[in-house]
Design an enzyme around this catalytic site. Structure first.
Site, PDB file in Angstrom:
ATOM      1  N   SER A 181      -9.809   1.712   2.614  1.00 26.39           N
ATOM      2  CA  SER A 181      -8.915   2.489   1.791  1.00 26.39           C
ATOM      3  C   SER A 181      -7.866   1.670   1.039  1.00 26.39           C
ATOM      4  O   SER A 181      -7.310   2.160   0.050  1.00 26.39           O
ATOM      5  CB  SER A 181      -8.200   3.521   2.654  1.00 26.39           C
ATOM      6  OG  SER A 181      -7.350   2.906   3.594  1.00 26.39           O
TER       7      SER A 181
ATOM      8  N   LYS B 232       0.851  -1.193   0.000  1.00 27.11           N
ATOM      9  CA  LYS B 232       0.000   0.000   0.000  1.00 27.11           C
ATOM     10  C   LYS B 232       0.885   1.240   0.000  1.00 27.11           C
ATOM     11  O   LYS B 232       1.865   1.292   0.755  1.00 27.11           O
ATOM     12  CB  LYS B 232      -0.895  -0.023   1.243  1.00 27.11           C
ATOM     13  CG  LYS B 232      -1.934   1.081   1.308  1.00 27.11           C
ATOM     14  CD  LYS B 232      -2.781   0.946   2.583  1.00 27.11           C
ATOM     15  CE  LYS B 232      -3.954   1.911   2.612  1.00 27.11           C
ATOM     16  NZ  LYS B 232      -4.786   1.753   3.828  1.00 27.11           N
TER      17      LYS B 232
ATOM     18  N   SER C 171     -10.115  -0.699   6.729  1.00 26.99           N
ATOM     19  CA  SER C 171      -9.485  -0.551   5.412  1.00 26.99           C
ATOM     20  C   SER C 171      -8.769  -1.769   4.873  1.00 26.99           C
ATOM     21  O   SER C 171      -8.342  -1.751   3.719  1.00 26.99           O
ATOM     22  CB  SER C 171      -8.509   0.618   5.424  1.00 26.99           C
ATOM     23  OG  SER C 171      -9.223   1.805   5.246  1.00 26.99           O
TER      24      SER C 171
HETATM   25  N1  GLN Z   1     -13.372   3.841   5.881  1.00 22.79           N
HETATM   26  C1  GLN Z   1     -12.834   4.268   7.150  1.00 22.79           C
HETATM   27  C2  GLN Z   1     -12.484   5.721   7.083  1.00 22.79           C
HETATM   28  O1  GLN Z   1     -12.747   6.299   6.101  1.00 22.79           O
HETATM   29  C3  GLN Z   1     -11.655   3.436   7.519  1.00 22.79           C
HETATM   30  C4  GLN Z   1     -10.426   3.821   6.820  1.00 22.79           C
HETATM   31  C5  GLN Z   1      -9.260   3.026   7.244  1.00 22.79           C
HETATM   32  O2  GLN Z   1      -9.407   1.992   7.893  1.00 22.79           O
HETATM   33  N2  GLN Z   1      -8.093   3.540   6.933  1.00 22.79           N
HETATM   34  O3  GLN Z   1     -11.966   6.293   7.991  1.00 22.79           O
END
Ligand code: GLN
Length: 487
Positions: free
Chosen positions: A158, A78, A182
């Site tokens: 994400s 990532k 994410s």
């Molecule tokens: N979708 C969640 C957010 O927008 C989690 C994101 C994540 O785990 N980095 O914060």
């Protein structure tokens, strides 16, 4: 023999050791797959030269019988993990030319284990999102499509680029980070395994920070065994991260064979959420039956504060983000947009450097931390967080693992929910509670929706008990019909 890009990580590892093929052949096949799949936009920065050089070095080691745990295995990372000498963007314009002078601990561990770097994967900007559509580099497409509907779907987020890369056969495993879901949510959307370890299990050192009390690195893979192998290489105490846990790293792969006979699996009734697709409820029921048939005992439990998890998360995470992102000021690194004076330069740099969702989070975070609102929002959210953690502690007095859906729905078309941040945030309703409690969770592909999209089931375990979590995940995987992407 299956195409080299269709092997599991474990099969590839064993094939390399037996010299059924070389690391160079394995990596070359993946380099080709990466080139052929550019339309998915799963990878921001490809590193084919580094990959082929690493493959050669791996072959030399393998020839001497000195292969390490991930020798010659192509992985993607990532683009939130700092990689020395390789651009690391966090999918943000503000870092689009940032080349870190150092390597994150987790990626250093992967390279030390012999893994081969294929490239840096796309994500929501600064890991804020559930769809990989807030990336400065454009959205990642899910390799899956609905039957009879050719609209491109989100890969989840994400870590959508990593999930899509693993699903599409561009690598045998990938790293992600999970702050509120994410890893688990994109894994569910792309039909792969995604594991968020216990907070503190993998070092955060060298990972671009979003919400430091929640961020955790973990693996994506096409099987539970592969995820166990990757976790073993990524995990471990790191004195450079003050919240890294000094606990032993067990042999996760060895734990898999133990089955689930005698394990107690808890079913939290509060995870029956509004707006949840019927087929998700049905799959959850099916999951209970599978685990019961494999010898586990199913126990109903209650996590009464679950419904406060999402609002608490969307206060705590932005609060921490607003503080963490204060460092992007145009002075030390990243984008700088000239202004009339220092303040004007800050303003212009941050306005042009950050996208809409990131700016929204910074505003929310600054608001809930400001004098007068701190007690009403931030402090209250922290109290809720404690109650949520207590719910889990109580449940784990009675059961070993919890079974829930990973997401309320399968993947949705790119562009949907874009103008409705709250609808987007609802994606995380089942993943956020374990994040707030710091507990490990894994999403296992378990079935298909009526229109042919992958659905995941989530297992949540006790802190630092990923071994039991993986045992249960392996049982679920063995019972579930293998899901195959349509032509
Ligand atoms: N979708 C969640 C957010 O927008 C989690 C994101 C994540 O785990 N980095 O914060």
């Amino acid at each position: 023999m299956a195409a080299l890009t269709h092997l599991s990580l474990a099969e590839a590892r064993d094939g390399l050791r037996k010299k059924a093929f070389s690391a160079e052949e394995l990596v070359a096949a993946h380099v080709q797959a990466v080139e052929a799949a550019r339309g998915l936009n799963a990878i921001i920065t490809e590193t084919p030269e580094a990959a082929l050089a690493a493959a050669k070095a791996s072959d030399a080691r393998l020839a001497k019988g000195e292969g390490r745990a991930l020798e010659g295995i192509p992985v993607t990372v990532k683009d939130l993990f700092c990689t020395e000498g390789i651009r690391t963007t966090a999918a943000s314009r503000i870092l689009d030319r940032f080349v870190p002078p150092y390597e994150s601990t987790v990626t250093a561990k992967l390279w030390d284990a012999g893994a081969v770097p294929m490239g840096k994967t796309n994500l929501d900007e600064f890991a804020m999102g559930s769809s990989t559509t807030t990336s400065h580099f454009g959205p990642t497409e899910n390799p899956w499509r609905r039957e009879g509907d050719n609209r491109p779907l989100v890969a989840g987020g994400s870590s959508g680029g990593s999930a899509a890369a693993v699903a599409a056969g561009l690598c045998l495993g990938a790293t992600g980070t999970d702050t509120g879901g994410s890893i688990r949510q994109p894994a569910a959307f792309c039909g792969v395994v995604g594991l968020k370890p216990t907070y503190g299990r993998c070092s955060r050192w060298g990972i671009v920070a979003f919400a430091s009390s929640l961020d955790q690195a973990g693996p994506f893979a096409r099987s539970v065994r592969d995820a166990a192998i990757l976790l073993g290489a990524m995990a471990g105490f790191d004195p450079k991260d003050s919240t890294s846990a000094d606990v032993p790293v067990p042999d996760f792969e060895a734990a898999l064979g133990q089955g689930v006979r005698g394990l107690k699996i808890g079913i939290p009734k509060e995870y029956q959420a509004d707006g949840m697709a019927e087929e998700v409820t049905a799959l959850w029921e099916q999951g209970k039956v599978w685990l019961k048939d494999a010898g586990a005992e199913i126990v109903d439990v209650s996590l009464p504060h679950t419904r406060y998890a999402l609002p608490a998360y969307y206060i705590i995470a932005p609060a921490e983000a607003s503080s963490n992102l204060a460092r992007y000021d145009g002075v030390r690194y990243g984008l700088r947009v000239a202004g009339e004076d220092l303040n004007d330069m800050y303003k212009k740099t941050r306005a042009e450097g950050f996208g809409r969702e990131v700016r929204r989070r910074i505003l929310i975070g600054a608001y809930v931390l400001s004098a007068g609102y701190y007690d009403a929002y931030y402090l209250k959210a922290q109290k809720v967080r404690t109650l949520i953690a207590r719910d889990f502690e109580e449940a784990f007095g009675k059961v070993d693992v919890l079974l829930t859906p990973t997401t309320p729905t399968p993947a949705f078309p790119i562009g949907e929910k874009e103008d409705d941040p709250v609808a987007m945030y609802l994606n995380d309703v089942f993943t956020v509670p374990a994040s707030l409690a710091g507990l490990p969770g894994v999403s296992v592909p378990a079935g298909l929706s009526a229109d042919g999209l992958p659905l995941g089931l989530q297992l949540i375990g006790r802190a630092f008990d990923e071994a039991t979590l993986l045992r249960a995940a392996a049982a679920l995987e063995a019972a579930a019909p293998g899901i195959q992407r349509g032509a």
